[in-house]
Design a protein around this motif. Structure first.
Motif, PDB file in Angstrom:
ATOM      1  N   ASN A  81      47.715   0.199  47.854  1.00 50.89           N
ATOM      2  CA  ASN A  81      46.680  -0.789  47.520  1.00 50.89           C
ATOM      3  C   ASN A  81      45.504  -0.096  46.858  1.00 50.89           C
ATOM      4  OD1 ASN A  81      48.123  -2.864  48.838  1.00 50.89           O
ATOM      5  ND2 ASN A  81      47.193  -2.365  50.800  1.00 50.89           N
ATOM      6  N   LEU A  82      45.060  -0.614  45.708  1.00 52.58           N
ATOM      7  CA  LEU A  82      43.957  -0.007  44.964  1.00 52.58           C
ATOM      8  C   LEU A  82      42.801  -0.980  44.804  1.00 52.58           C
ATOM      9  CD1 LEU A  82      45.901   1.732  42.035  1.00 52.58           C
ATOM     10  CD2 LEU A  82      45.175   2.733  44.212  1.00 52.58           C
ATOM     11  N   GLU A  83      41.579  -0.433  44.953  1.00 58.39           N
ATOM     12  CA  GLU A  83      40.363  -1.189  44.679  1.00 58.39           C
ATOM     13  C   GLU A  83      39.304  -0.237  44.152  1.00 58.39           C
ATOM     14  OE1 GLU A  83      36.811  -3.805  46.823  1.00 58.39           O
ATOM     15  OE2 GLU A  83      38.352  -2.895  48.082  1.00 58.39           O
ATOM     16  N   ARG A  84      38.695  -0.610  43.033  1.00 57.55           N
ATOM     17  CA  ARG A  84      37.565   0.167  42.531  1.00 57.55           C
ATOM     18  C   ARG A  84      36.299  -0.217  43.291  1.00 57.55           C
ATOM     19  NH1 ARG A  84      38.343  -1.205  36.344  1.00 57.55           N
ATOM     20  NH2 ARG A  84      39.185  -3.055  37.344  1.00 57.55           N
ATOM     21  N   ALA A  85      35.310   0.672  43.285  1.00 59.81           N
ATOM     22  CA  ALA A  85      34.043   0.398  43.966  1.00 59.81           C
ATOM     23  C   ALA A  85      33.407  -0.865  43.394  1.00 59.81           C
ATOM     24  CB  ALA A  85      33.102   1.590  43.816  1.00 59.81           C
ATOM     25  N   MET A  86      32.712  -1.608  44.267  1.00 55.03           N
ATOM     26  CA  MET A  86      32.082  -2.846  43.825  1.00 55.03           C
ATOM     27  C   MET A  86      30.872  -2.542  42.942  1.00 55.03           C
ATOM     28  SD  MET A  86      30.205  -4.140  47.332  1.00 55.03           S
ATOM     29  CE  MET A  86      29.486  -5.558  46.581  1.00 55.03           C
ATOM     30  N   LYS A  87      30.551  -3.481  42.067  1.00 49.37           N
ATOM     31  CA  LYS A  87      29.365  -3.384  41.228  1.00 49.37           C
ATOM     32  C   LYS A  87      28.234  -4.142  41.903  1.00 49.37           C
ATOM     33  CE  LYS A  87      31.909  -3.453  36.879  1.00 49.37           C
ATOM     34  NZ  LYS A  87      32.184  -4.250  35.678  1.00 49.37           N
ATOM     35  N   LEU A  88      27.037  -3.611  41.828  1.00 48.39           N
ATOM     36  CA  LEU A  88      25.874  -4.304  42.366  1.00 48.39           C
ATOM     37  C   LEU A  88      25.732  -5.646  41.667  1.00 48.39           C
ATOM     38  CD1 LEU A  88      24.021  -3.331  44.573  1.00 48.39           C
ATOM     39  CD2 LEU A  88      22.368  -2.663  42.843  1.00 48.39           C
ATOM     40  N   GLY A  89      25.574  -6.699  42.421  1.00 45.95           N
ATOM     41  CA  GLY A  89      25.444  -8.032  41.837  1.00 45.95           C
ATOM     42  C   GLY A  89      26.735  -8.827  41.849  1.00 45.95           C
ATOM     43  N   ASP A  90      27.881  -8.160  42.140  1.00 47.28           N
ATOM     44  CA  ASP A  90      29.155  -8.878  42.238  1.00 47.28           C
ATOM     45  C   ASP A  90      29.209  -9.684  43.532  1.00 47.28           C
ATOM     46  OD1 ASP A  90      30.109  -7.933  39.870  1.00 47.28           O
ATOM     47  OD2 ASP A  90      31.659  -6.637  40.726  1.00 47.28           O
ATOM     48  N   ARG A  91      30.081 -10.670  43.568  1.00 43.53           N
ATOM     49  CA  ARG A  91      30.310 -11.411  44.800  1.00 43.53           C
ATOM     50  C   ARG A  91      30.995 -10.500  45.822  1.00 43.53           C
ATOM     51  NH1 ARG A  91      31.479 -15.351  40.926  1.00 43.53           N
ATOM     52  NH2 ARG A  91      30.139 -17.177  41.121  1.00 43.53           N
ATOM     53  N   LEU A  92      30.621 -10.666  47.077  1.00 44.99           N
ATOM     54  CA  LEU A  92      31.248  -9.920  48.155  1.00 44.99           C
ATOM     55  C   LEU A  92      32.271 -10.846  48.800  1.00 44.99           C
ATOM     56  CD1 LEU A  92      31.337  -7.354  49.876  1.00 44.99           C
ATOM     57  CD2 LEU A  92      29.505  -8.313  51.265  1.00 44.99           C
ATOM     58  N   ASP A  93      33.481 -10.890  48.215  1.00 45.84           N
ATOM     59  CA  ASP A  93      34.500 -11.836  48.667  1.00 45.84           C
ATOM     60  C   ASP A  93      35.160 -11.419  49.973  1.00 45.84           C
ATOM     61  OD1 ASP A  93      34.218 -13.692  46.583  1.00 45.84           O
ATOM     62  OD2 ASP A  93      35.470 -12.482  45.258  1.00 45.84           O
ATOM     63  N   GLY A  94      35.186 -10.145  50.275  1.00 50.49           N
ATOM     64  CA  GLY A  94      35.778  -9.678  51.533  1.00 50.49           C
ATOM     65  C   GLY A  94      34.675  -9.422  52.540  1.00 50.49           C
ATOM     66  N   HIS A  95      34.479  -8.130  52.886  1.00 51.31           N
ATOM     67  CA  HIS A  95      33.347  -7.730  53.719  1.00 51.31           C
ATOM     68  C   HIS A  95      32.959  -6.314  53.293  1.00 51.31           C
ATOM     69  CE1 HIS A  95      36.593  -5.851  56.145  1.00 51.31           C
ATOM     70  NE2 HIS A  95      35.659  -5.098  56.673  1.00 51.31           N
ATOM     71  N   ILE A  96      31.898  -5.777  53.861  1.00 49.19           N
ATOM     72  CA  ILE A  96      31.441  -4.446  53.466  1.00 49.19           C
ATOM     73  C   ILE A  96      32.428  -3.403  53.989  1.00 49.19           C
ATOM     74  CG2 ILE A  96      29.626  -2.717  53.746  1.00 49.19           C
ATOM     75  CD1 ILE A  96      27.647  -5.090  53.997  1.00 49.19           C
ATOM     76  N   VAL A  97      33.046  -2.685  53.050  1.00 52.83           N
ATOM     77  CA  VAL A  97      34.044  -1.663  53.358  1.00 52.83           C
ATOM     78  C   VAL A  97      33.547  -0.345  52.764  1.00 52.83           C
ATOM     79  CG1 VAL A  97      36.445  -0.945  53.017  1.00 52.83           C
ATOM     80  CG2 VAL A  97      35.908  -3.374  53.336  1.00 52.83           C
ATOM     81  N   GLN A  98      33.508   0.695  53.582  1.00 56.51           N
ATOM     82  CA  GLN A  98      32.993   1.976  53.110  1.00 56.51           C
ATOM     83  C   GLN A  98      34.050   2.861  52.464  1.00 56.51           C
ATOM     84  OE1 GLN A  98      31.089   3.001  56.993  1.00 56.51           O
ATOM     85  NE2 GLN A  98      29.270   3.284  55.715  1.00 56.51           N
ATOM     86  N   GLY A  99      35.307   2.626  52.773  1.00 56.22           N
ATOM     87  CA  GLY A  99      36.350   3.522  52.267  1.00 56.22           C
ATOM     88  C   GLY A  99      36.493   4.756  53.135  1.00 56.22           C
ATOM     89  N   HIS A 100      35.929   4.699  54.355  1.00 54.12           N
ATOM     90  CA  HIS A 100      36.006   5.790  55.322  1.00 54.12           C
ATOM     91  C   HIS A 100      36.872   5.319  56.486  1.00 54.12           C
ATOM     92  CE1 HIS A 100      31.756   6.867  53.711  1.00 54.12           C
ATOM     93  NE2 HIS A 100      32.710   7.205  52.864  1.00 54.12           N
ATOM     94  N   VAL A 101      38.110   5.712  56.475  1.00 55.45           N
ATOM     95  CA  VAL A 101      39.062   5.266  57.497  1.00 55.45           C
ATOM     96  C   VAL A 101      38.657   5.839  58.852  1.00 55.45           C
ATOM     97  CG1 VAL A 101      41.471   5.466  58.252  1.00 55.45           C
ATOM     98  CG2 VAL A 101      40.936   4.951  55.857  1.00 55.45           C
ATOM     99  N   ASP A 102      38.644   4.980  59.872  1.00 57.84           N
ATOM    100  CA  ASP A 102      38.268   5.404  61.223  1.00 57.84           C
ATOM    101  C   ASP A 102      39.434   6.020  61.972  1.00 57.84           C
ATOM    102  OD1 ASP A 102      35.485   4.485  61.344  1.00 57.84           O
ATOM    103  OD2 ASP A 102      36.368   2.500  61.085  1.00 57.84           O
ATOM    104  N   GLN A 103      40.612   5.446  61.802  1.00 53.42           N
ATOM    105  CA  GLN A 103      41.777   5.974  62.494  1.00 53.42           C
ATOM    106  C   GLN A 103      43.043   5.313  61.956  1.00 53.42           C
ATOM    107  OE1 GLN A 103      40.355   3.958  66.379  1.00 53.42           O
ATOM    108  NE2 GLN A 103      42.538   4.261  66.713  1.00 53.42           N
TER     109      GLN A 103
END
Length: 195
Positions: A81-103
């Motif tokens: 699964n691929l996703e590029r970083a969000m652009k400031l001002g874009d809609r946040l359709d999912g939720h805030i994801v840092q890309g830092h896997v916890d486990q």
């Protein structure tokens, strides 16, 4: 920063080990839009583009990333699964994801729900990560809503679009997946543990 809304699937073309690092070359429909030094989430893991050649690009993962994610299990031909970083001002359709896997979590059940699928995952509760009913969770980079939240287990419901456009369609019982718990929940949990 990401949203957990997957743009496309990439395919692992090559995995090359160099000391404790691995270099992963991906083939992707978004390669021509990427730039060197750009962040891309791969199954929820934020990795930096270090090389671009034709339709392929390469990212590098260090040992800590390999140990905390499912990257070490990837093979040539795997879909990611691929996703590029969000652009400031874009809609946040999912939720805030840092890309830092916890486990890493493990798929313990897949249930066909007559037009959708219910996936159940288990995780190590001793790492103090939590889910809450109807809260957010990121599974292999996909922003999802938690159902059936338990101390070390939760489920998610997958609609046909998500099933067809992510690597959820390849999950079987026993599959190792990347989990990033909700960042707001992590901060609240940490504040309560300090008191």
């Amino acid at each position: 920063m990401f949203t957990g809304i997957i743009e496309t699937l990439g395919v692992v073309q090559e995995i090359r080990k160099e000391k404790d690092n691995i270099h992963i070359t991906m083939d992707s429909s978004i390669t021509n839009e990427l730039k060197i030094d750009q962040s891309v989430a791969h199954n929820g893991v934020c990795l930096t583009v270090v090389e671009i050649k034709g339709n392929s690009y390469t990212v590098t993962a260090i040992d800590e990333t390999i140990q905390k994610t499912n990257l070490g299990d990837w093979k040539t031909g795997d879909q990611v699964n691929l996703e590029r970083a969000m652009k400031l001002g874009d809609r946040l359709d999912g939720h805030i994801v840092q890309g830092h896997v916890d486990q890493i979590g493990t798929c313990v059940a897949v249930e066909n729900a007559n037009g959708s699928w219910i996936y159940t995952f288990e995780y190590d509760e001793t790492l103090n990560n939590i889910t809450i009913e109807k809260g957010s969770i990121t599974v292999n980079g996909v922003s999802l809503t938690v159902v059936n939240s338990k101390k070390n287990q939760f489920s998610v419901a997958i609609i046909p679009y998500t099933y067809e456009h992510t690597n959820f369609n390849s999950f079987k019982v026993g599959a190792k997946i990347n989990l990033e718990f909700d960042v707001i929940g992590k901060y609240v949990s940490r504040l309560y543990s300090i008191k």
